[in-house]
Scaffold this active site. Structure first.
Site, PDB file in Angstrom:
ATOM      1  N   THR A 184       0.846  -1.178   0.000  1.00  0.00           N
ATOM      2  CA  THR A 184       0.000   0.000   0.000  1.00  0.00           C
ATOM      3  C   THR A 184       0.890   1.240   0.000  1.00  0.00           C
ATOM      4  O   THR A 184       2.082   1.156   0.288  1.00  0.00           O
ATOM      5  CB  THR A 184      -0.902   0.015   1.245  1.00  0.00           C
ATOM      6  OG1 THR A 184      -0.070   0.077   2.415  1.00  0.00           O
ATOM      7  CG2 THR A 184      -1.769  -1.239   1.310  1.00  0.00           C
ATOM      8  N   GLU A 330      -5.540  -4.108  -1.702  1.00  0.00           N
ATOM      9  CA  GLU A 330      -6.016  -5.272  -0.951  1.00  0.00           C
ATOM     10  C   GLU A 330      -7.040  -6.095  -1.716  1.00  0.00           C
ATOM     11  O   GLU A 330      -7.458  -7.161  -1.258  1.00  0.00           O
ATOM     12  CB  GLU A 330      -6.642  -4.797   0.370  1.00  0.00           C
ATOM     13  CG  GLU A 330      -5.647  -4.241   1.376  1.00  0.00           C
ATOM     14  CD  GLU A 330      -5.408  -2.739   1.249  1.00  0.00           C
ATOM     15  OE1 GLU A 330      -4.896  -2.139   2.200  1.00  0.00           O
ATOM     16  OE2 GLU A 330      -5.737  -2.175   0.178  1.00  0.00           O
ATOM     17  N   LYS A 436     -17.466  16.040   8.822  1.00  0.00           N
ATOM     18  CA  LYS A 436     -18.624  15.928   9.689  1.00  0.00           C
ATOM     19  C   LYS A 436     -18.923  17.304  10.252  1.00  0.00           C
ATOM     20  O   LYS A 436     -18.186  17.835  11.075  1.00  0.00           O
ATOM     21  CB  LYS A 436     -18.375  14.917  10.801  1.00  0.00           C
ATOM     22  CG  LYS A 436     -19.661  14.340  11.380  1.00  0.00           C
ATOM     23  CD  LYS A 436     -19.407  13.028  12.091  1.00  0.00           C
ATOM     24  CE  LYS A 436     -20.737  12.355  12.425  1.00  0.00           C
ATOM     25  NZ  LYS A 436     -20.547  11.044  13.080  1.00  0.00           N
ATOM     26  N   TRP A 441     -22.695  14.221   7.830  1.00  0.00           N
ATOM     27  CA  TRP A 441     -21.602  14.032   6.879  1.00  0.00           C
ATOM     28  C   TRP A 441     -21.824  14.835   5.607  1.00  0.00           C
ATOM     29  O   TRP A 441     -22.945  14.986   5.114  1.00  0.00           O
ATOM     30  CB  TRP A 441     -21.480  12.555   6.510  1.00  0.00           C
ATOM     31  CG  TRP A 441     -20.859  11.718   7.600  1.00  0.00           C
ATOM     32  CD1 TRP A 441     -20.398  12.147   8.808  1.00  0.00           C
ATOM     33  CD2 TRP A 441     -20.651  10.308   7.565  1.00  0.00           C
ATOM     34  NE1 TRP A 441     -19.902  11.093   9.528  1.00  0.00           N
ATOM     35  CE2 TRP A 441     -20.045   9.938   8.794  1.00  0.00           C
ATOM     36  CE3 TRP A 441     -20.893   9.308   6.636  1.00  0.00           C
ATOM     37  CZ2 TRP A 441     -19.684   8.635   9.098  1.00  0.00           C
ATOM     38  CZ3 TRP A 441     -20.540   7.995   6.936  1.00  0.00           C
ATOM     39  CH2 TRP A 441     -19.947   7.670   8.149  1.00  0.00           C
TER      40      TRP A 441
END
Length: 542
Positions: A184, A330, A436, A441
């Site tokens: 990653t 992944e 937020k 959100w």
């Protein structure tokens, strides 16, 4: 009762054998540092891969050893993909755009035995030589262009190939053997390794070839602009070989509009894949020169959300259809793909669907959950943490014993998303990037898409910045393209009627450049640091 079908191991070796047997004369074209137009066939490529596998064994490499690469997209890198994985070794591609400290960490963590490198990365490896433990280095060039180097035990790629046996006997592998390793990008903490099995990569490649995914065939000419060090170039080097498609590798010229347009036209490229910044660079060059790209039919865009302005210009001016896709290291990396949307739908409905990340390919399941892990409805309204499971999804990170999955077997992607009743998934944010405000959100990605669609805007990013009343408020950061004068209030006013009023950013600031990660994504971590002390000048009624 068990089925009576023949059992064979599913390995990348079979992909190689299939391509060599059935498409021996199909071309692979490459731009390299020592040759602007290298051209040969699948048969020649896999003959050289056998020689390379033989030479690796002579260098002391054994099954299970990690064979690393720091290299761009070209025919030598393609040969290394197959030579290492099909001989039982593990092909470990390293992103050269990472910080040197991260590269050193990755090399040591992977315990790479041999590193293959393009000439341009030799100085980087020299600077890291006292920090890494590697037995040998191979510079991917010919003898005439071999650079002088202070690296110990360094070899010339073409000399190494010449020392190998083209009749190398490929071993019989188990489909659960490791084939490749990617890390990653390490945006938080050290990069983590993802080890892919032969089985996962073959099934993943099969899925990528489906009609509603890449839809590759032997009549296609595919140009993978997505780097071969970025999750195995989204499996194109395997999928293209499996169907016998012609491959065009752009080498180090991955964001050069002139080189890309020339390759598209000279090689009659029909499909390509890369991140949105690539398509922006190509369109800018085509706009400036008036050049057309008639052979190109479709492109795949991933890595980050693609603005509608890019899709629209590609289609209206060049008859090129852009498909959005989404995935992760992944996930090998395919997760969702946005296939062609029905032209029977109203234009605004088509646009809304195309801006989504698409539907999961067969082999991947999606769900969204709330903060307590409860599954949320697929109504296109609720958004929550996106989790996945499937045939090619990670179980645990390399060298870690604990599972990377939830207690009930799902992988948490770190993305926030919505799922609609028709199966479309839309990324609204990264969990760590979500804004937020006043307990609710706000989707930074939707705001960015609106901003980039405006004339005069080259790039846009939205981050949450601390606010004395609302905890966080969105700040819009713009890079101008120079085509017109822009005013902050004018830009903010353009959001009215397009998003909820309380979503509209409080402020808009102009910058010369927006920072990006090593994989080309906007680095919101850096932006949050840069604007952490931003002084608000606008108020909003909520």
């Amino acid at each position: 009762m068990q089925g009576n079908m023949m059992q064979r191991q599913m390995t990348l070796t079979d992909v190689m054998r299939h391509a060599r047997t059935n498409y021996p004369n199909q071309e692979i074209v490459s731009v390299t540092a020592d040759n602007p137009a290298h051209r040969y066939t699948y048969k020649e490529s896999f003959t050289r891969a056998a020689q390379l596998a033989s030479a690796l064994e002579k260098l002391g490499a054994n099954a299970g050893d990690r064979i690393a690469s720091l290299a761009w997209n070209d025919y030598r890198h393609f040969e290394l993909y197959y030579a290492s994985s099909c001989s039982g070794m593990i092909c470990h591609t390293i992103n050269p755009r990472l910080f040197p400290e991260q590269i050193a960490f990755i090399i040591n963590h992977a315990e790479d035995k041999i590193i293959f490198t393009d000439s341009m990365f030799v100085p980087l490896l020299e600077a890291l030589s006292d920090k890494i433990k590697v037995e040998a280095f191979v510079v991917m060039t010919n003898k005439e262009n071999m650079p002088e180097s202070k690296l110990a035990n360094v070899h010339c790629y073409e000399d190494l190939i010449a020392s190998g046996d083209e009749n190398f006997s490929w071993p019989e592998l188990n489909e659960n053997d490791a084939a490749a390793l990617c890390y990653t990008s390490g945006t938080t903490g050290n990069p983590k390794g993802v080890l892919y099995s032969h089985r996962a990569m073959v099934i993943h490649s099969y899925a990528s070839l489906l009609p509603d995914v890449f839809d590759l065939s032997a009549t296609d000419v595919v140009m993978p602009i997505v780097p071969m060090f970025h999750v195995n170039a989204w499996s194109i080097p395997y999928g293209a070989a499996a169907v016998g498609a012609k491959i065009v590798f752009p080498g180090p010229k991955m964001a050069d509009g002139e080189t890309l347009s020339k390759l598209i036209n000279e090689e009659k490229v029909t499909i390509s894949a890369g991140v949105p910044t690539v398509w922006l660079a190509l369109l800018t060059y085509l706009r400036q020169t008036g050049i057309n790209i008639p052979s190109l039919q479709r492109v795949v865009s991933g890595g980050s959300a693609c603005p509608w302005s890019i899709m629209e210009e590609l289609e209206q001016k060049h008859d090129v259809y852009l498909h959005q896709a989404w995935g992760m290291t992944e996930m090998t990396p395919l997760g969702t793909y946005n296939a062609r949307v029905s032209t029977n739908l109203p234009p605004e409905k088509q646009k809304a669907l195309r801006l989504k990340q698409g539907k999961p390919s067969f082999g991947v399941e999606l769900r969204i959950v709330d903060e307590k892990g409860n599954e949320l409805p697929r109504d296109g309204v609720a958004f929550g943490a996106l989790q996945v499971r499937g045939y090619w999804i990670i179980e645990r990170y390399f060298k870690q014993t604990e599972s990377a999955l939830t207690a009930d077997g799902w992988f948490d992607t770190g993305d926030v998303a919505t799922l609609d009743p028709d199966g479309y998934m839309t990324i609204t944010d990264r969990t760590k990037d979500v804004i937020k405000s006043g307990g609710e959100w706000i989707s930074s990605i939707e705001l960015e898409n609106q901003a980039v669609a405006l004339d005069g805007v080259a790039e846009a990013a939205v981050i949450g910045v601390l606010h004395p009343k609302w905890d966080e408020r969105p700040l819009l950061i713009i890079v101008k393209d120079g085509s017109k004068e822009l005013e902050p209030n004018e830009i903010l006013a353009s959001f009215e009627g397009k998003v909820a009023k309380w979503w509209i950013p409080n402020d808009c600031v102009f910058v010369e450049e927006i920072p990006h990660t090593a994989t080309g994504k906007i680095s919101k971590k850096d932006l949050r640091e840069q604007f952490q002390n931003h002084q608000w000048t606008q108020e909003i009624e909520k």
